[in-house]
Design a protein around this motif. Sequence first.
Motif, PDB file in Angstrom:
ATOM      1  N   UNK A 400      74.219  -8.676  59.007  1.00 14.04           N
ATOM      2  CA  UNK A 400      75.664  -8.866  58.891  1.00 14.04           C
ATOM      3  C   UNK A 400      76.386  -7.532  58.709  1.00 14.04           C
ATOM      4  N   UNK A 401      77.446  -7.344  59.465  1.00 14.37           N
ATOM      5  CA  UNK A 401      78.261  -6.142  59.353  1.00 14.37           C
ATOM      6  C   UNK A 401      77.797  -4.967  60.185  1.00 14.37           C
ATOM      7  N   UNK A 402      76.585  -5.034  60.727  1.00 19.39           N
ATOM      8  CA  UNK A 402      76.051  -3.877  61.445  1.00 19.39           C
ATOM      9  C   UNK A 402      76.793  -3.605  62.753  1.00 19.39           C
ATOM     10  N   UNK A 403      77.217  -4.671  63.443  1.00 16.85           N
ATOM     11  CA  UNK A 403      77.898  -4.485  64.724  1.00 16.85           C
ATOM     12  C   UNK A 403      79.259  -3.819  64.536  1.00 16.85           C
ATOM     13  N   UNK A 404      79.971  -4.219  63.486  1.00 14.56           N
ATOM     14  CA  UNK A 404      81.282  -3.615  63.229  1.00 14.56           C
ATOM     15  C   UNK A 404      81.135  -2.126  62.918  1.00 14.56           C
ATOM     16  N   UNK A 405      80.094  -1.763  62.191  1.00 19.71           N
ATOM     17  CA  UNK A 405      79.850  -0.349  61.905  1.00 19.71           C
ATOM     18  C   UNK A 405      79.589   0.421  63.197  1.00 19.71           C
ATOM     19  N   UNK A 406      78.874  -0.203  64.124  1.00 22.86           N
ATOM     20  CA  UNK A 406      78.635   0.433  65.427  1.00 22.86           C
ATOM     21  C   UNK A 406      79.948   0.659  66.168  1.00 22.86           C
ATOM     22  N   UNK A 407      80.815  -0.336  66.155  1.00 23.42           N
ATOM     23  CA  UNK A 407      82.133  -0.185  66.791  1.00 23.42           C
ATOM     24  C   UNK A 407      82.916   0.927  66.110  1.00 23.42           C
ATOM     25  N   UNK A 408      82.919   0.910  64.789  1.00 26.22           N
ATOM     26  CA  UNK A 408      83.661   1.932  64.036  1.00 26.22           C
ATOM     27  C   UNK A 408      83.203   3.335  64.386  1.00 26.22           C
ATOM     28  N   UNK A 409      81.886   3.534  64.428  1.00 24.12           N
ATOM     29  CA  UNK A 409      81.361   4.875  64.697  1.00 24.12           C
ATOM     30  C   UNK A 409      81.744   5.357  66.096  1.00 24.12           C
ATOM     31  N   UNK A 410      81.727   4.445  67.063  1.00 27.50           N
ATOM     32  CA  UNK A 410      82.150   4.837  68.414  1.00 27.50           C
ATOM     33  C   UNK A 410      83.653   5.104  68.446  1.00 27.50           C
ATOM     34  N   UNK A 411      84.420   4.354  67.687  1.00 33.40           N
ATOM     35  CA  UNK A 411      85.869   4.591  67.644  1.00 33.40           C
ATOM     36  C   UNK A 411      86.161   5.980  67.093  1.00 33.40           C
ATOM     37  N   UNK A 412      85.529   6.323  65.987  1.00 34.73           N
ATOM     38  CA  UNK A 412      85.760   7.642  65.383  1.00 34.73           C
ATOM     39  C   UNK A 412      85.322   8.750  66.335  1.00 34.73           C
ATOM     40  N   UNK A 413      84.198   8.559  67.007  1.00 32.52           N
ATOM     41  CA  UNK A 413      83.710   9.562  67.964  1.00 32.52           C
ATOM     42  C   UNK A 413      84.657   9.742  69.135  1.00 32.52           C
ATOM     43  N   UNK A 414      85.506   8.733  69.354  1.00 30.88           N
ATOM     44  CA  UNK A 414      86.464   8.802  70.460  1.00 30.88           C
ATOM     45  C   UNK A 414      87.912   8.912  69.979  1.00 30.88           C
ATOM     46  N   UNK A 415      88.076   9.495  68.782  1.00 29.40           N
ATOM     47  CA  UNK A 415      89.407   9.867  68.323  1.00 29.40           C
ATOM     48  C   UNK A 415      90.221   8.776  67.686  1.00 29.40           C
ATOM     49  N   UNK A 416      89.569   7.748  67.112  1.00 28.93           N
ATOM     50  CA  UNK A 416      90.298   6.620  66.514  1.00 28.93           C
ATOM     51  C   UNK A 416      89.679   6.275  65.170  1.00 28.93           C
ATOM     52  N   UNK A 417      90.425   6.469  64.090  1.00 30.93           N
ATOM     53  CA  UNK A 417      89.924   6.127  62.767  1.00 30.93           C
ATOM     54  C   UNK A 417      90.186   4.648  62.491  1.00 30.93           C
ATOM     55  N   UNK A 418      89.097   3.876  62.408  1.00 28.79           N
ATOM     56  CA  UNK A 418      89.153   2.452  62.094  1.00 28.79           C
ATOM     57  C   UNK A 418      88.289   2.180  60.865  1.00 28.79           C
ATOM     58  N   UNK A 419      88.485   1.011  60.273  1.00 31.75           N
ATOM     59  CA  UNK A 419      87.658   0.600  59.138  1.00 31.75           C
ATOM     60  C   UNK A 419      86.904  -0.664  59.507  1.00 31.75           C
ATOM     61  N   UNK A 420      85.633  -0.702  59.115  1.00 31.76           N
ATOM     62  CA  UNK A 420      84.823  -1.900  59.296  1.00 31.76           C
ATOM     63  C   UNK A 420      84.631  -2.568  57.943  1.00 31.76           C
ATOM     64  N   UNK A 421      84.958  -3.852  57.874  1.00 32.66           N
ATOM     65  CA  UNK A 421      84.753  -4.646  56.660  1.00 32.66           C
ATOM     66  C   UNK A 421      83.951  -5.873  57.053  1.00 32.66           C
ATOM     67  N   UNK A 422      82.690  -5.921  56.652  1.00 31.63           N
ATOM     68  CA  UNK A 422      81.837  -7.000  57.123  1.00 31.63           C
ATOM     69  C   UNK A 422      81.758  -6.946  58.635  1.00 31.63           C
ATOM     70  N   UNK A 423      82.049  -8.066  59.296  1.00 33.49           N
ATOM     71  CA  UNK A 423      82.039  -8.129  60.759  1.00 33.49           C
ATOM     72  C   UNK A 423      83.433  -7.962  61.354  1.00 33.49           C
TER      73      UNK A 423
END
Length: 459
Positions: A400-423
């Motif tokens: 649980x929550x691992x996919x959102x962290x993957x999305x977050x990390x790609x967002x930051x790597x592409x110039x977008x600061x997002x937060x992942x909370x759970x999924x």
Amino acid sequence: MTYQNYSLKQLQQIDAAHHLHPFTDHKELREAGARVITRANGPFIYDSEGTELLDGMAGLWCVNIGYGRDELAEAAYAQMKELPYYNSFFKCSTPTPVLLSKKLAEIAPRNVNQVFYGSSGSEANDTALRLVRHYWVLEGKPEKNRVISRKMAYHGSTIAGTSLGGMDAMHKQLNGAVPNIVHVMMPYAYELALPGESDHDFGLRAAKSVEDAILEAGADKVAAFIGEPVMGAGGVKIPPASYWPEVQRICRKYDVLLMLDEVITGYGRTGEWFAAQTFGIEADTITTAKALTSGYQPLSALLVGDRIASTLVEKGGEFNHGYTYSGHPVACAVALKNLEIIEREGLVDRVRNDTGPYFASALQERIAGHDLVGEVRSIGLMGAIEIVKDKATKERFLPSGSAAVTVRDHAIANGMMLRATGDTMILSPPLIWTRDTIDMACERIGKALDLAQADLRKR
């Protein structure tokens, strides 16, 4: 500044040696090294290596007017030169909290005319709990001290704030919460609605959980219900339209006070000064902080309704509660200037009439259809993206929550600061965002989703 004499590696080493971060796995952080943010301007933040990131979280739900506002720095400097500090104890006051209190009473709901200051939302919620319980003692009903909250609620990380909140992991670490606080279901239809249940009916059922808790304890034992108008840290969970009117009706029926936590939603986030006005809620206390100064200074303001304030003044005697920095003159000066800017630039109206609706349509049209997205939702400039493995069944990725962290990390790597909370991916950008900024955000989020999908397929 002296940090410029240090390399990133040196700063990371010092950080690891001496700095304990909030809500952090310190072993993991020290292995990876902290990202060091060194400057910011407008809607962008920059790290020590010069990487530009579009800030989708307004710092931490708070930088509503964006970064680099000279007027706030000048207001702080002028106040520091004149009077850097004096307390509000000993029958004393200073001009800036006096004038800020007047301003807050002007923009707050009509039944709210008094303000108590602290330095954080957590402190404000401590004060609210203390004040509500004290109110019932003054009214001759000391046994009326139970507070009803909700699962997955967030009301701060002090002992009282953690106890009021509904985060299981926080409760476990607390190892003993403030007594007489109970938690009922959250109004989150995407996961909790029954098959075929309408949003309207679900909202009524979620509200009934509040009534059930009152009846279980006995109305003569229940002091208040506390809730965020929109649950923020729990994943931007927006209640159905039927929920808050029914909760308010229930509270009035059983003479239970209504406490709103607007630490996140206050000062324009939902397209009104306060979400209480967006949802038509008449609250007895409203907790605010964060965007009160756009994060430029630590300051909270507990807005107190006339019912409680009248009893406190007429029957209370000395209220044995307060903080060294209650009504700090510099923080209040910054808050006054911040509210002036929000008003002058029409940011609340812009969120309600322009950027809020555009944000909602952009998420629906450009993000909702992605294979990884189960639902998008928003209100004002506050939104959420649910990450799922299967859109039809709402099945999530494991763990649980691992996919959102993957999305977050790609967002930051592409110039977008997002937060992942759970999924859930959550957004709470500065209110200065324009349609162009929203377009930029959607483009970067879409790219992050595509890259995350490619990674997740490899599992």
